[in-house]
Design an enzyme around this catalytic site. Structure first.
Site, PDB file in Angstrom:
ATOM      1  N   HIS B  62      37.117  34.333  45.005  1.00  0.00           N
ATOM      2  CA  HIS B  62      37.236  34.955  43.674  1.00  0.00           C
ATOM      3  C   HIS B  62      37.382  36.469  43.796  1.00  0.00           C
ATOM      4  CE1 HIS B  62      35.990  34.641  39.200  1.00  0.00           C
ATOM      5  NE2 HIS B  62      36.602  35.790  39.402  1.00  0.00           N
ATOM      6  N   ASN B  96      44.763  37.127  36.595  1.00  0.00           N
ATOM      7  CA  ASN B  96      44.825  38.037  35.441  1.00  0.00           C
ATOM      8  C   ASN B  96      45.496  39.359  35.815  1.00  0.00           C
ATOM      9  OD1 ASN B  96      42.619  38.779  37.016  1.00  0.00           O
ATOM     10  ND2 ASN B  96      41.452  39.571  35.284  1.00  0.00           N
ATOM     11  N   HIS B 180      36.004  30.415  33.907  1.00  0.00           N
ATOM     12  CA  HIS B 180      35.190  31.576  33.538  1.00  0.00           C
ATOM     13  C   HIS B 180      34.447  31.118  32.295  1.00  0.00           C
ATOM     14  CE1 HIS B 180      34.685  35.960  32.285  1.00  0.00           C
ATOM     15  NE2 HIS B 180      34.478  35.318  31.159  1.00  0.00           N
ATOM     16  N   HIS B 232      31.499  32.403  39.010  1.00  0.00           N
ATOM     17  CA  HIS B 232      30.378  33.342  38.803  1.00  0.00           C
ATOM     18  C   HIS B 232      29.281  32.842  37.865  1.00  0.00           C
ATOM     19  CE1 HIS B 232      33.017  34.203  35.451  1.00  0.00           C
ATOM     20  NE2 HIS B 232      33.819  34.984  36.145  1.00  0.00           N
ATOM     21  N   ASP B 305      33.792  38.145  43.080  1.00  0.00           N
ATOM     22  CA  ASP B 305      34.391  38.600  41.818  1.00  0.00           C
ATOM     23  C   ASP B 305      34.799  40.080  41.940  1.00  0.00           C
ATOM     24  OD1 ASP B 305      35.389  38.647  39.269  1.00  0.00           O
ATOM     25  OD2 ASP B 305      33.451  38.478  38.247  1.00  0.00           O
TER      26      ASP B 305
END
Lengths: 308, 429
Positions: B62, B96, B180, B232, B305
């Protein structure tokens, strides 16, 4: 006597002696405001910037007037929204203003924590004029001043803050300040307007206005944000008024002696009925005058305090 | 070219292997795993790794590399350099970007950018076109181009019906949908909802915003038989939901980020935007639950992340500053310091969470320590003590709350794709 801090960021952790000193100093300035010539030379030669990133009429006017009464030089800076959206970052704006050699910054901002950040990037003395939902210390001080003026003391009083506590910056400053001065603080409002963990602040929570009123000496009634809250936090303004509104009938039934404060601006017929607002108008308008005196006291005490 | 790694402890729980040996690597391929007499191989370059531990190359499933569209914050190359510096030989990067990874062209563009690098960069495709939650992205096409999983990370997949269809559709290629987990209508705050947010006056995000969407994902995975991966994970209740679901046999996996097992929302008190991330820092009970989840296997992996942001963006007012911190170069150190050295995870578990499980979830091959296999190693100095210094970070961004943090244990070399990263330098081997 001088304050223990160079800034007024909030009332959390402000010692009793400091609050006492500000309230007592304000008495002197309150007298000045009754004179035909309402100006003293105390802050002559000091430069103060009013940095308002959020709309404010009353607080800004009150600060500006207080500064003028103290003969300080003031400049106003108003902006709303994200600093980046306007092209210049908040930090750059502050750095630029500071380069103009200012002594104090009075700041209002919709983001909590900005006054604290200012102390890190500026050498000026910082006064918080409201940051997000965090604190609004001069409002807390002027509410305490108004209560003390009317009742004669703060210690042992039962003070209830009524309304949208979650979104209020006035509530926390009132809670911290009043508790430091020995008052018992409670809050009252619909449960959607009571923030998380309120009891952890040593604050009693009421969802019933009649009970809160019966058990309180003072009600500090907060403004309901009509446009934001109706339909979201409360079903309607009508329901709010019916269940939480301060009416003459309620006062007579529960506690005819209760003192009503309102930091303004008032939504008549919502959080408070016109009848009560007018009946308490002397106190409420007196709060506004006291606001100038309190801000004069804070500006004076910080402005004349030598850096340690 | 030949290199000899001397004095290693080779540890690969996937092979039940724990062995003291030297390794000879020839043109990037393992040639010998045995004690090697250096004088017999005078052409080989020798690295003395006595007392160091060699594990399968670490993998972070991630990360956000910002390319295309945000190259001022991170590029595929700068992000990969940061990964190598942090001990990773592989990453999966989130879609993204701008444009989003929702077409074969963007997948290929990213893979092409990473070509020739030590670090394997595996794009995650978007679940929906433009991550807008309106219609499914061409998942099969993305998969064929090289996408290893699907996510609308940054937000949850917008509707239950889209998520259901994505889970069904991804079954054809056995890919996970990486969620998410955040309910849009409860989101929008700047920190966790707790007594601390009340005190600080910041708008807040309740844990239930996460829990609801974790539950939605679990129920839909259970119903469709698809694979859901919880990105996460940060709340105690969410960990419990995943634990219960695994017992029921739902195909659910989960990852946790180091900041969620090392920091709490108390850190927000100084309004430093390097503590602003999403999901936000939670409370101690949540931190304890994350560690417990890692211990009992509820949480399969640790993922950073890694979210680079420019200084000017992070210097915005707290409510306006973007969410996220970089993490590739602190992740291993925090895991070893806080979990391994404190006796919460064994070294084998650390390797599972940081190297094996992420690859299993994404159906990638696990590096094997066998002659003839490609050398894909991370070499650890478990006892090296240092202070993390952002100055030496390879990322283009500096947004970390861990600058100056005392850490014990780091990667001293990584080897992959016929390259070694050692002493701050990449070399072909």
């Amino acid at each position: 006597m001088s304050l223990s801090s160079n800034h007024l960021l909030g009332l959390k952790d402000v010692p009793k002696e400091d609050i006492q000193l500000i309230l007592d100093t304000a008495i002197t300035f309150r007298e000045v405001l009754e004179r035909p010539i309402k100006k003293v030379p105390t802050l002559q030669g000091k430069t103060i910037v009013n940095l308002f990133y959020e709309n404010s009429t009353r607080t800004r006017l009150s600060f500006e007037l207080a500064q003028k009464r103290l003969s300080a030089d003031t400049i106003n800076f108003s902006k709303s929204g994200s600093s980046a959206a306007k092209g210049e970052s908040f930090k750059d704006t502050v750095k630029n203003i500071e380069a103009m050699k200012v002594d104090m910054i009075v700041c209002r901002h919709e983001s909590a924590g900005i006054p604290k950040y200012l102390t890190q990037i500026s050498n000026a003395k910082i006064i918080n004029a409201g940051d997000g939902r965090h604190e609004h210390p001069t409002q807390g001080l002027l509410d305490m001043y108004s209560i003390r003026e009317k009742v004669g003391k703060l210690e042992g009083l039962n003070v209830c803050i009524v309304g949208d506590i979650s979104h209020s910056r006035v509530a926390l400053s009132n809670i911290y300040g009043l508790q430091t001065m020995g008052a018992n603080v409670s809050v009252c409002g619909p449960s959607t307007m009571i923030p998380w963990g309120m009891e952890d602040f040593g604050v009693k929570v009421y969802n019933n206005i009649d009970k809160a009123m019966a058990e309180s000496d003072v009600l500090n009634v907060l403004r309901i944000q009509l446009e934001r809250d109706a339909g979201v936090l409360i079903p309607s303004v009508r329901e709010y008024h019916n269940y939480f509104g301060i009416t003459q009938e309620r006062i007579e039934k529960n506690n005819p002696n209760v003192l009503i404060l309102h930091p303004g601006p008032i939504n008549r017929g919502v959080e408070i009925s016109s009848e009560v607002a007018d009946g308490s108008s002397q106190v409420i308008l007196n709060q506004v005058t006291n606001g100038v005196a309190i801000r004069m006291a804070v500006l004076y005490l910080l402005g004349t305090k030598s850096e340690e | 070219m030949e290199i000899i790694l001397k004095g290693l402890r080779l540890l690969n729980p996937d092979q039940n292997l724990d062995l003291l040996s030297d390794v000879l690597i020839k043109d990037g391929i393992i040639d010998k795993i045995e004690n090697i007499d250096v004088s017999q191989n005078s052409d080989a370059k020798v690295f003395d790794f006595s007392g160091k531990v060699c594990v399968p190359g670490l993998f972070d499933m991630h990360v956000h590399f910002r390319e295309p569209g945000g190259e001022d914050k991170e590029t595929v190359i700068s992000g990969s350099n940061s990964a190598a510096s942090g001990g990773f030989t592989g990453v999966a990067c989130m879609p993204n970007t701008n444009p989003a990874i929702d077409s074969a062209e963007v997948v290929k563009f990213i893979i092409d950018r990473a070509k020739g690098h030590l670090v394997d960069v595996n794009p995650i495709g978007a679940v929906t076109k433009g991550r807008k939650g309106e219609g499914l992205a061409p998942m099969l096409e993305l998969y064929d181009a090289g996408a290893v999983g699907f996510s609308d990370d940054g937000t949850a997949v917008k509707t239950a019906s889209l998520l259901r269809n994505a889970l069904e559709y991804a079954k054809m290629i056995d890919s996970p949908i990486i969620e998410h987990c955040e309910d849009e209508s409860l989101a929008g705050g700047s920190m966790n909802e707790s007594v601390v947010s009340t005190e600080l006056g910041l708008p807040s995000i309740p844990t239930v915003a996460e829990d609801l969407v974790v539950m939605r994902g679990i129920l839909l995975a259970e119903y469709t038989g698809g694979k859901i991966h919880i990105a996460h994970i940060s709340s105690k209740r969410s960990v419990e939901l995943v634990r219960e679901a695994k017992i029921r046999g739902v195909d659910v996996t989960a990852e946790a980020a180091p900041h969620h097992f090392t920091l709490t929302d108390e850190c927000v008190r100084n309004f430093d935007t390097n503590y602003k991330m999403n999901p936000p820092l939670r409370q101690q009970k949540d931190v304890d639950a994350i560690i417990e989840g890692l211990q009992d296997g509820t949480i399969d992996c640790i993922a950073s992340d890694h979210a680079p942001h420019s200084i000017e963006d992070k210097e915005l007012e707290y409510i306006y500053a973007p969410n996220g911190i970089i993490g590739l170069e602190t992740q291993l150190g925090l895991t070893l310091t806080e979990l391994y050295h404190k006796g919460k995870l064994t070294l084998e578990q650390v390797v599972e969470k940081l190297a094996l499980n992420p690859r299993k979830i994404l159906n990638l091959e696990i590096p094997q320590f066998e002659v003839g296999e490609k050398a894909n190693f991370t070499i650890l100095d478990l006892d090296y003590e240092y202070k993390f210094d952002i100055k030496y970070s390879k990322s283009k961004s500096k947004n970390t709350p861990f600058n100056g943090r005392e850490l014990k244990g780091k990667s001293i070399a990584v080897i992959n794709n016929s390259k070694i990263y050692f002493d701050g330098q990449f070399q072909n081997i």
